[in-house]
Motif scaffolding. Structure first.
Motif, mmCIF file in Angstrom:
data_model
loop_
_atom_site.group_PDB
_atom_site.id
_atom_site.type_symbol
_atom_site.label_atom_id
_atom_site.label_comp_id
_atom_site.label_asym_id
_atom_site.label_seq_id
_atom_site.Cartn_x
_atom_site.Cartn_y
_atom_site.Cartn_z
ATOM 1 N N GLN A 6 47.851 31.041 41.170
ATOM 2 C CA GLN A 6 47.443 31.310 39.797
ATOM 3 C C GLN A 6 48.479 30.816 38.784
ATOM 4 O O GLN A 6 49.656 31.167 38.861
ATOM 5 C CB GLN A 6 47.234 32.815 39.607
ATOM 6 C CG GLN A 6 46.836 33.233 38.200
ATOM 7 C CD GLN A 6 45.393 32.888 37.884
ATOM 8 O OE1 GLN A 6 44.521 32.968 38.748
ATOM 9 N NE2 GLN A 6 45.126 32.499 36.653
ATOM 10 N N LYS A 30 41.284 28.696 42.461
ATOM 11 C CA LYS A 30 42.269 29.745 42.746
ATOM 12 C C LYS A 30 43.201 29.998 41.557
ATOM 13 O O LYS A 30 44.164 30.756 41.672
ATOM 14 C CB LYS A 30 43.107 29.344 43.958
ATOM 15 C CG LYS A 30 42.309 29.057 45.211
ATOM 16 C CD LYS A 30 41.969 30.302 46.002
ATOM 17 C CE LYS A 30 43.141 30.737 46.834
ATOM 18 N NZ LYS A 30 42.795 31.919 47.705
ATOM 19 N N GLY A 31 42.932 29.319 40.422
ATOM 20 C CA GLY A 31 43.682 29.591 39.206
ATOM 21 C C GLY A 31 44.744 28.592 38.830
ATOM 22 O O GLY A 31 45.466 28.783 37.847
ATOM 23 N N GLU A 227 50.642 28.999 48.299
ATOM 24 C CA GLU A 227 50.557 30.401 47.898
ATOM 25 C C GLU A 227 51.576 31.312 48.575
ATOM 26 O O GLU A 227 51.633 32.507 48.285
ATOM 27 C CB GLU A 227 49.153 30.933 48.159
ATOM 28 C CG GLU A 227 48.767 31.023 49.625
ATOM 29 C CD GLU A 227 47.290 31.308 49.825
ATOM 30 O OE1 GLU A 227 46.572 31.419 48.805
ATOM 31 O OE2 GLU A 227 46.861 31.410 50.984
#
Length: 246
Positions: A6, A30-31, A227
């Motif tokens: 994000q 997913k941002g 991530e």
């Protein structure tokens, strides 16, 4: 570097089609704010349109990765437009498969220019930025052909991908205490790579790609590396179709 995807700004070369485009769409969902760069502006605009229509954030940048000054200009433009750069994905690549005995030096030169020099030019443009901000993530697309020689026919391609794999690991050893470096090594994936073979190996390549996995599978692997918490560096990911022996 913050955890997760994000809000991160991600630049993807070869982002107009195939794996690059799918990765852009997935990371945007997913941002991430995504910058897609490639030679064909019309393809880039299609990807940007799809992302923005879904509520994501993306911009297109025309780029030929064999032109070092263009790579630098795009990195500079992305930082000017988004305010920063967090992840560079060196995805642009060529894969013309042909036995070396046919001595197609033009294809050899093209693979060295795009697969190897294009990756180095991306690193050259982004690395000083990442070192200055003391955070960043360089993701290089190698191949299973960068871990095992793909022959007959893929010898030079393997040479370029072995080099990308080695450069990724060497870079990690040099700057790994400050930045993250990941080498992605896919097997047969639905992408434009399979279209690059025009010679005697064309039918063999077509057969090889019958078991190809979707580009989304690789996009998810890339997202997994991004991530992770800031103190976790996924150094390399090898993935292939379950049916692929090579």
């Amino acid at each position: 570097m913050s955890e997760g995807i994000q809000g991160k700004v991600v630049l993807i070369t070869g982002g107009g089609t195939g794996l690059g485009a799918e990765t852009a769409r997935y990371l945007a969902s997913k941002g991430a704010a995504v910058a897609v760069a490639a030679r064909r502006k019309d393809k880039l605009e299609q990807v940007v349109g799809q992302i923005t229509a879904a509520g994501g954030k993306a911009r297109a940048y025309q780029l030929d990765v064999v032109r070092r000054e263009q790579v630098q200009s795009v990195v500079d433009a992305v930082i000017a437009d988004f305010g920063r750069l967090d992840v560079l994905i060196n995805n642009a690549g060529l894969m013309p498969i042909r036995p070396m005995a046919e001595v197609n030096v033009d294809e050899w030169d093209a693979m060295i220019d795009v697969n190897l020099k294009g990756t180095l030019y991306g690193i050259a443009a982004a690395l000083p930025v990442f070192l200055k901000q003391e955070s960043g993530h360089i993701i290089n697309l190698s191949s299973v052909a960068g871990t095992k020689v793909f022959a007959p026919g893929g010898t030079v391609y393997s040479g370029t991908k072995f080099a990308v794999h080695a450069i990724s690991e060497g870079l990690r050893q040099e700057v790994g205490s400050r930045l993250r470096v990941t080498s992605i090594e896919p097997g047969a994936v639905e992408s434009d790579l399979m279209l690059g073979t025009s010679g005697t190996s064309q039918s063999a390549v077509a057969d090889f790609y019958k078991a190809a996995i979707p580009a989304s599978s690789v996009a998810k692997a890339i997202a997994f590396a991004i991530e992770q918490p800031a103190d976790v560096d996924i150094n390399e990911i090898v993935l292939r179709p379950t049916a692929q022996e090579f």
